[in-house]
Enzyme design. Structure first.
Site, PDB file in Angstrom:
ATOM      1  CB  SER A 152      -0.930  -0.038   1.220  1.00  0.00           C
ATOM      2  OG  SER A 152      -1.975   0.881   1.091  1.00  0.00           O
ATOM      3  NE  ARG A 221      -8.679   1.637  10.624  1.00  0.00           N
ATOM      4  CZ  ARG A 221      -7.543   1.223  10.075  1.00  0.00           C
ATOM      5  NH1 ARG A 221      -6.922   1.995   9.192  1.00  0.00           N
ATOM      6  NH2 ARG A 221      -7.021   0.071  10.399  1.00  0.00           N
ATOM      7  CG  ASP A 317      -6.205  -3.933  -3.694  1.00  0.00           C
ATOM      8  OD1 ASP A 317      -7.095  -3.128  -3.397  1.00  0.00           O
ATOM      9  OD2 ASP A 317      -5.002  -3.732  -3.451  1.00  0.00           O
ATOM     10  CG  HIS A 350      -5.563  -2.535   0.036  1.00  0.00           C
ATOM     11  ND1 HIS A 350      -4.644  -2.455  -0.983  1.00  0.00           N
ATOM     12  CD2 HIS A 350      -5.073  -1.750   1.040  1.00  0.00           C
ATOM     13  CE1 HIS A 350      -3.660  -1.643  -0.638  1.00  0.00           C
ATOM     14  NE2 HIS A 350      -3.896  -1.214   0.591  1.00  0.00           N
ATOM     15  CG  ASP A 351      -6.668  -4.918   5.207  1.00  0.00           C
ATOM     16  OD1 ASP A 351      -5.852  -4.041   4.852  1.00  0.00           O
ATOM     17  OD2 ASP A 351      -7.461  -4.770   6.144  1.00  0.00           O
TER      18      ASP A 351
END
Length: 500
Positions: A152, A221, A317, A350-351
């Site tokens: 990232s 967040r 992602d 993405h994680d």
């Protein structure tokens, strides 16, 4: 090999008193840098691996801090027997400039006022973050990294390293990242910033010493966390399950599990992160553009790149989709830079680079196992055939090399002399280098594989091999000790690289 933890670790601090000139033209000094290291730096200082963290990460990438229930954020990748094997590599992770985890940022004290910087802190860029990391490496007396790795925002830093300091990085592994933030990525960041800035308690960034903008940061967040996941992972994890109830409440309280999860993530985040740092770092991500706003092509940006690249993307992602990684690889190959592309096949979104250690670990281990002689050779003193024995002994003592190449007047390799040869010459009163050196030298080519060189050393029972070009020019030397620290014996694993 059994995977183990690096154990108990402590975060260290280094104060860069001279600071840096930022990309904006402003000067920032002094700069305190928080960092952690894992493993041992070898004598040649050729096994250093820099780990770059993402937006809300910190220097604590592996091991355990006293009193904490969880290990570092990439503990599943760093440690003995793991992908970043600390029995071979010296791993370094530093907190980025502008953060709130020990490195100077908006929550730090402004030496001119004695109060927290707040919005007086200058805007910083990814290039500035990398410049600060270079200051840390200078402090650690590391001139060249074996590898720089990050996901990232960490991947952006890794890419920036190869452009800002092309001679300082041998291998680059950018993961789930981009070469320039897209309009959609900038848009998400702006919405998240507005969530923070719309909270009255933000108070134009001047909230230190009072109640911070918890609601705004929590909402930011929550928005961000949605982008970290994929639709499939959310469906699998939550579906339309209700939270602690059997039927809809017909009100605006929490009904669904996914709502509860997002609130939990938001509430947990505000306990560990500073709202202003969140603004500054997301802005740095927006500004990241290796084409300098279109002033140059992406291939032009990588014109001076010297590293070997493994570009990793994640199939699910949608924040940094695979096409952006493919653009990076195409730009690298346009410059005839060695670059591989591979995908983590995962539904986590993405994680996945944080939660798929099996796939990613294999990719990194395989890539680093392709180290060639050129990647780990070290400079070595060179002596001539007419060098006195006493002078050769003096050079060995000063340089701490036990094997030194001997060259002709034209610079071609004509022999090698060892510490044992010199000791024998002194003991027996031999004063001629020709009489003690070995004339038939086993050598290595710069692009030769480590496996090949290891075989030569074993076959001829030697522990050092000069590296020479086809012309005969001496480039350096490679030792068995250096190889044993960096490469496992037993050959290379199969590659997952894909053509694009």
């Amino acid at each position: 090999m059994r995977e183990e933890s690096v154990g108990h670790v402590e975060t260290e601090k280094y104060t860069c008193s001279e600071g840096i000139e930022l990309e904006s033209g402003k000067k920032l000094e002094p700069i305190e840098i928080a960092y952690e290291t894992y493993g041992q730096l070898n004598e040649e200082k050729t096994n250093a691996v820099l780990i770059c963290h993402a937006l809300s990460g910190d220097a604590h990438a592996a091991g355990w801090h006293d009193g904490e229930e969880k290990p570092g954020w990439w503990d599943n990748m760093i440690g003995p027997g793991k992908a970043i094997d600390t029995e071979k590599y010296f791993a370094i992770c530093s907190n980025i400039l502008g953060s709130c985890k020990g490195t100077t940022g908006p929550a730090s004290i402004n030496p001119e006022t004695g109060e927290p910087y707040g919005l007086d802190f200058p805007l910083v860029t990814v290039s500035d973050m990398v410049k600060v990391q270079k200051k840390l490496l200078n402090h650690l007396k590391i001139d060249r990294l074996l590898a720089v790795i990050g996901g990232s925002l960490g991947g952006m830093q890794a890419l920036q390293w190869t452009i800002s300091y092309p001679e300082s990085v041998r291998f680059c592994i950018p993961i789930a990242t981009t070469a320039r933030s897209s309009p959609q990525q900038i848009a998400f960041n702006e919405v998240r910033r507005r969530a923070v800035m719309s909270d009255p308690k933000w108070n134009q960034g001047d909230y230190y010493g009072s109640e911070p903008p918890r609601d705004g940061l929590s909402l930011a967040r929550m928005i961000g966390h949605i982008t970290f996941l994929s639709e499939e992972s959310m469906r699998q994890k939550f579906g339309r399950k209700l939270r602690d109830k059997e039927k809809l409440g017909f009100d605006f309280d929490i009904d669904f599990e996914v709502e509860s999860y997002l609130h939990y993530q938001g509430d947990k985040f505000v306990e560990r992160f500073d709202a202003n740092s969140y603004l500054y770092i997301t802005r740095a991500i927006d500004y990241f553009d290796l084409t300098n706003g279109g002033e140059r092509t992406l291939s032009g940006a990588f014109k001076e790149a010297k590293s070997k690249f493994l570009v990793v993307t994640i199939t699910s992602d949608w924040l940094y989709p695979p096409y952006q990684s493919k653009q990076i690889v195409r730009a690298l190959k346009a410059n005839e830079v060695e670059a591989s592309y591979t995908e983590i096949r995962s539904s986590y979104g993405h994680d996945a680079f944080l939660v798929e250690p099996g796939q990613l670990g294999h990719m990194i281990t395989d890539f680093l196992s392709r180290i060639s002689v050129r990647d780990i050779l070290v400079d070595v003193p060179i002596i001539g055939k007419d060098t006195p024995i006493e002078k050769a002994a003096e050079i060995m003592v000063e340089s701490e090399f036990t094997h030194i190449p001997v060259s002709s007047k034209d610079g071609d390799l004509v022999g090698i002399v060892t510490a044992w040869d010199v000791a024998r010459a002194v003991a027996e009163g031999i004063d001629s280098m020709n009489k003690v050196m070995t004339a038939e030298v086993i050598t290595a080519a710069p692009d030769e594989s480590i496996t090949s060189v290891t075989g030569k050393m074993e076959k001829h029972n030697i522990s050092a091999v000069p590296v020479i070009e086809k012309s005969g020019k001496i480039l350096g030397i490679i030792t068995s000790d250096l190889i044993s620290r960096l490469v496992k014996r037993g050959g290379l694993s199969n590659s997952n690289d894909q053509e694009i």
